[in-house]
Design a protein around this motif. Structure first.
Motif, mmCIF file in Angstrom:
data_model
loop_
_atom_site.group_PDB
_atom_site.id
_atom_site.type_symbol
_atom_site.label_atom_id
_atom_site.label_comp_id
_atom_site.label_asym_id
_atom_site.label_seq_id
_atom_site.Cartn_x
_atom_site.Cartn_y
_atom_site.Cartn_z
ATOM 1 N N VAL A 27 0.866 -1.236 0.166
ATOM 2 C CA VAL A 27 0.031 -0.100 -0.048
ATOM 3 C C VAL A 27 0.869 1.071 0.119
ATOM 4 C CG1 VAL A 27 -1.632 1.369 0.919
ATOM 5 C CG2 VAL A 27 -1.543 -1.422 0.993
ATOM 6 N N HIS A 57 2.026 -13.078 12.568
ATOM 7 C CA HIS A 57 3.209 -12.064 12.925
ATOM 8 C C HIS A 57 1.781 -10.745 11.356
ATOM 9 C CE1 HIS A 57 5.268 -13.927 16.011
ATOM 10 N NE2 HIS A 57 4.973 -13.367 16.199
ATOM 11 N N GLU A 116 14.017 5.231 13.045
ATOM 12 C CA GLU A 116 14.784 5.958 12.255
ATOM 13 C C GLU A 116 14.097 7.599 12.177
ATOM 14 O OE1 GLU A 116 16.743 3.312 9.603
ATOM 15 O OE2 GLU A 116 14.618 2.950 9.144
ATOM 16 N N LEU A 160 11.838 2.823 9.746
ATOM 17 C CA LEU A 160 11.473 2.004 10.856
ATOM 18 C C LEU A 160 10.806 3.676 11.725
ATOM 19 C CD1 LEU A 160 13.545 -0.705 11.909
ATOM 20 C CD2 LEU A 160 11.123 -0.819 11.697
ATOM 21 N N TYR A 189 4.759 -1.342 12.834
ATOM 22 C CA TYR A 189 5.255 -0.473 11.832
ATOM 23 C C TYR A 189 4.761 -2.576 10.849
ATOM 24 C CZ TYR A 189 7.588 0.989 7.311
ATOM 25 O OH TYR A 189 8.156 1.631 6.136
ATOM 26 N N LEU A 190 6.337 -2.666 11.180
ATOM 27 C CA LEU A 190 6.236 -3.953 10.584
ATOM 28 C C LEU A 190 5.331 -4.961 10.932
ATOM 29 C CD1 LEU A 190 9.977 -4.503 11.781
ATOM 30 C CD2 LEU A 190 9.267 -4.573 9.653
ATOM 31 N N GLU A 191 4.554 -4.607 10.993
ATOM 32 C CA GLU A 191 3.012 -5.771 11.632
ATOM 33 C C GLU A 191 1.728 -5.100 10.477
ATOM 34 O OE1 GLU A 191 2.663 -7.490 15.670
ATOM 35 O OE2 GLU A 191 4.357 -8.427 15.741
ATOM 36 N N LEU A 192 1.682 -4.717 10.537
ATOM 37 C CA LEU A 192 1.027 -3.378 10.400
ATOM 38 C C LEU A 192 1.116 -2.192 9.331
ATOM 39 C CD1 LEU A 192 -1.400 -3.192 13.517
ATOM 40 C CD2 LEU A 192 -2.001 -4.809 11.747
ATOM 41 N N SER A 193 2.127 -2.783 8.677
ATOM 42 C CA SER A 193 2.549 -1.122 7.516
ATOM 43 C C SER A 193 1.346 -1.195 6.308
ATOM 44 C CB SER A 193 4.001 -2.006 7.140
ATOM 45 O OG SER A 193 3.491 -3.128 5.798
ATOM 46 N N HIS A 194 0.417 -1.576 6.012
ATOM 47 C CA HIS A 194 -0.654 -0.936 5.337
ATOM 48 C C HIS A 194 -1.564 -0.804 5.735
ATOM 49 C CE1 HIS A 194 -3.134 -4.306 8.101
ATOM 50 N NE2 HIS A 194 -3.862 -2.898 7.373
ATOM 51 N N GLU A 195 -1.089 0.199 7.422
ATOM 52 C CA GLU A 195 -2.494 0.706 7.556
ATOM 53 C C GLU A 195 -1.266 2.579 7.732
ATOM 54 O OE1 GLU A 195 -4.066 -0.396 11.147
ATOM 55 O OE2 GLU A 195 -5.384 -1.316 10.617
ATOM 56 N N ARG A 247 6.687 14.024 6.246
ATOM 57 C CA ARG A 247 5.627 15.252 5.088
ATOM 58 C C ARG A 247 6.574 16.911 5.499
ATOM 59 N NH1 ARG A 247 0.239 16.329 6.012
ATOM 60 N NH2 ARG A 247 0.345 15.344 8.015
ATOM 61 N N TRP A 288 -5.297 6.408 0.589
ATOM 62 C CA TRP A 288 -4.177 5.435 0.100
ATOM 63 C C TRP A 288 -4.461 4.323 -1.057
ATOM 64 C CZ3 TRP A 288 -4.997 3.058 6.184
ATOM 65 C CH2 TRP A 288 -4.895 4.505 7.134
ATOM 66 N N PRO A 332 1.207 3.743 5.981
ATOM 67 C CA PRO A 332 1.523 4.017 4.089
ATOM 68 C C PRO A 332 2.363 5.495 3.803
ATOM 69 C CG PRO A 332 -0.898 4.134 3.863
ATOM 70 C CD PRO A 332 -0.532 4.041 4.995
ATOM 71 N N HIS A 333 2.318 6.363 4.509
ATOM 72 C CA HIS A 333 3.270 7.562 5.167
ATOM 73 C C HIS A 333 4.578 6.671 4.777
ATOM 74 C CE1 HIS A 333 0.580 10.542 3.818
ATOM 75 N NE2 HIS A 333 -0.357 10.489 4.201
ATOM 76 N N ASP A 376 7.478 -2.417 15.928
ATOM 77 C CA ASP A 376 7.204 -3.762 15.967
ATOM 78 C C ASP A 376 5.325 -3.371 15.309
ATOM 79 O OD1 ASP A 376 6.735 -6.584 16.647
ATOM 80 O OD2 ASP A 376 5.264 -6.029 18.079
ATOM 81 N N VAL A 382 0.652 5.926 -0.197
ATOM 82 C CA VAL A 382 -0.078 6.760 -0.273
ATOM 83 C C VAL A 382 0.172 8.029 -1.591
ATOM 84 C CG1 VAL A 382 0.108 9.451 0.060
ATOM 85 C CG2 VAL A 382 1.032 7.502 1.660
#
Lengths: 120, 373
Positions: free
Chosen positions: A62, A85, B295, B292, B279-285, B253, A71, B287-288, B277, A64
């Motif tokens: 996904v 996970h 970082e 990490l 971010y790596l598991e739910l990165s579809h939400e 941004r 999205w 996207p910006h 954690d 932007v």
């Protein structure tokens, strides 16, 4: 040691888009996927916490959109999400789509006389 | 690596060239800043208000805070800590603790997110800034300050930043970290971030306890004491602020630095592990983000040290907390003259054995000098 071809599936088993076959070959569980008519093989092992990566669902990256807000999908269904996970890897490259430091092994494939082989 | 080796000479706190209180307060009252309010109607309304702490602001405190310290004091003709509305008063406190510079923040107007009326909020920020510049920043090179903005009206906040950013002594923006609704990751605040980027000023987010009801009303209304409220509200707000800023892509941004103040530092490593954690598991939400969350924090986020907390039981772990948060991102703060302040030694003596000289000089002041220019 030269690489060896290992038969993993038949072309007919992988006929439909997104289909997969998982086999153990010489102690390694390897999955071969049909992604866009091409065969890609990935080790069935998530580098996160050793989960059975290739039993997970196929998904898409996904991003932007150009408006900076919307999205939208960035890829076809070529991403495998680990069932433990949800860590996501590109099936073609083995690359984790969120952090370039993580990667899972992939294997060359070859089709000979209706059989799909992985090479390692 | 910032970890020390055993072969370098041990730095002494007296060897430091510069110590900065990166979260240093004035204690401004209505009588100080209202004369500077440019809008006469707003000024009259507030000057004549009955109970202005509840009819202009909406202070919410479960019980009287720090009664043994803050109770009215005859010597000061006010609350029981020394007044802090002149450069002499401020500098004497810094001198008492061997601190060279103070990065000034408000006390009472820090609850500006609690002001219901947007007109009043904008005018209060303007008046505080005028007072701060005229009375403190223009009077001493040892005092620098954050420009207070009213989060209720981001376009007006951006105007205030445009108008004042180049004033001598203004080295940051204060977007109060408590009571921000919507949370700071929301595009509502984009004009403020754009102005900060345009003027290359860090955005400081200082939390306070008297507005916990805004974002955490259930906790506030069921907390029976200041102690219960104060213990949780700072980390609650910081964690929410950091999460929404990162996950909604603000540091991607906007090319700006953030400074989190008044939350201590031991929560940061825990939170960064959680954010990475997720971010790596739910990165579809999320996207910006292109890397990490930790970082982005390493590159664009700073944290002031006070209140460290009671680390005497296991002092060696404070160094681990600093290491996890990133020693280059930690700035000593005293929070003077508030009653939960830390002395420079409280941080320096605990962690000095774990970090090399350059890192220690950075934490105690040089990082702040570099950031607040």
């Amino acid at each position: 040691m030269s690489d060896t071809k290992h038969r993993i599936a038949t072309v007919s088993e992988l006929e439909s888009e997104g289909s997969r076959v998982i086999e153990e070959i010489n102690g390694r569980e390897i999955a071969v996927f049909n992604i866009g008519g091409e065969y890609h093989a990935v080790l069935n092992y998530c580098v996160h916490q050793s989960g059975p990566l290739c039993h997970g669902g196929l998904t898409r990256d996904v991003q932007v959109g150009e408006d900076g807000w919307t999205w939208e999908y960035a890829t076809e269904e070529q991403i495998i999400a680990c069932p433990w996970h949800g860590w996501k890897f590109d099936i073609e490259t083995g690359q984790n789509i969120d952090d370039e430091r993580y990667r899972v092994p992939t294997y060359e494939t070859e089709v000979v006389d209706g059989d799909v082989f992985v090479i390692f | 690596m910032s970890k020390s080796t055993t072969d370098h000479p041990r730095l002494s706190i007296e060897d430091l060239d510069v110590v900065v209180d990166a979260d240093s307060h004035v204690i401004e009252g209505f009588e100080d800043y209202l004369p500077y309010m440019e809008n006469e109607y707003h000024r009259n309304q507030i000057e004549n208000a009955i109970l202005p702490h509840s009819t202009v602001y909406s202070y919410n405190v479960a019980t009287p805070p720090y009664p043994d310290i803050l109770a009215p004091n005859e010597e000061y003709d006010a609350i029981g800590i020394p007044p802090c509305v002149t450069p002499e008063q401020k500098l004497s406190k810094l001198d008492e603790f061997g601190i060279d510079y103070g990065q000034l923040n408000p006390t009472n107007t820090a609850v500006i997110p609690s002001v219901n009326n947007d007109q009043f909020a904008v005018s209060i920020a303007q008046a505080y800034n005028s007072w701060l510049l005229d009375n403190m920043l223009d009077e001493s090179d040892r005092l620098r300050g954050n420009l207070l903005v009213a989060p209720q009206k981001p376009a007006k906040a951006a105007e205030e930043i445009d108008r004042r950013a180049n004033e001598d002594g203004i080295t940051g923006i204060q977007l109060p970290g408590s009571g921000l609704v919507p949370p700071p990751g929301h595009e509502w605040y984009d004009p403020i971030y754009q102005a900060a980027e345009d003027h290359d000023l860090p955005v400081c987010m200082h939390t306070v306890a008297n507005v916990s009801n805004i974002a955490f009303p259930i906790q506030y209304y069921w907390n029976e004491t200041t102690a219960e409220d104060h213990a949780i509200v700072h980390p609650f707000y910081h964690m929410w602020n950091l999460t929404t800023l990162l996950f909604r892509g603000v540091p991607e941004r906007f090319d700006i630095d953030f400074v989190f103040q008044e939350g201590g530092i031991a929560w940061i490593g825990y939170m960064l592990w959680r954010l990475d954690d997720h971010y790596l598991e739910l990165s579809h939400e999320i996207p910006h983000l292109e890397k990490l969350p930790s970082e982005y924090v390493a590159d664009q986020f700073y944290f002031t040290s006070q209140p460290i907390g009671h680390s005497a039981s296991n002092p060696h772990l404070l160094s681990a907390a600093v290491e996890m948060a990133g020693p280059e991102n930690i700035m000593f703060s005293a929070d003077l003259p508030h009653p939960d302040f830390d002395t420079p030694e409280e941080l320096f003596n605990r962690i000095n054995g774990s970090f090399d000289e350059k890192t220690m000089r950075g934490i105690m002041g040089e990082t702040a000098v570099e950031l607040f220019r």
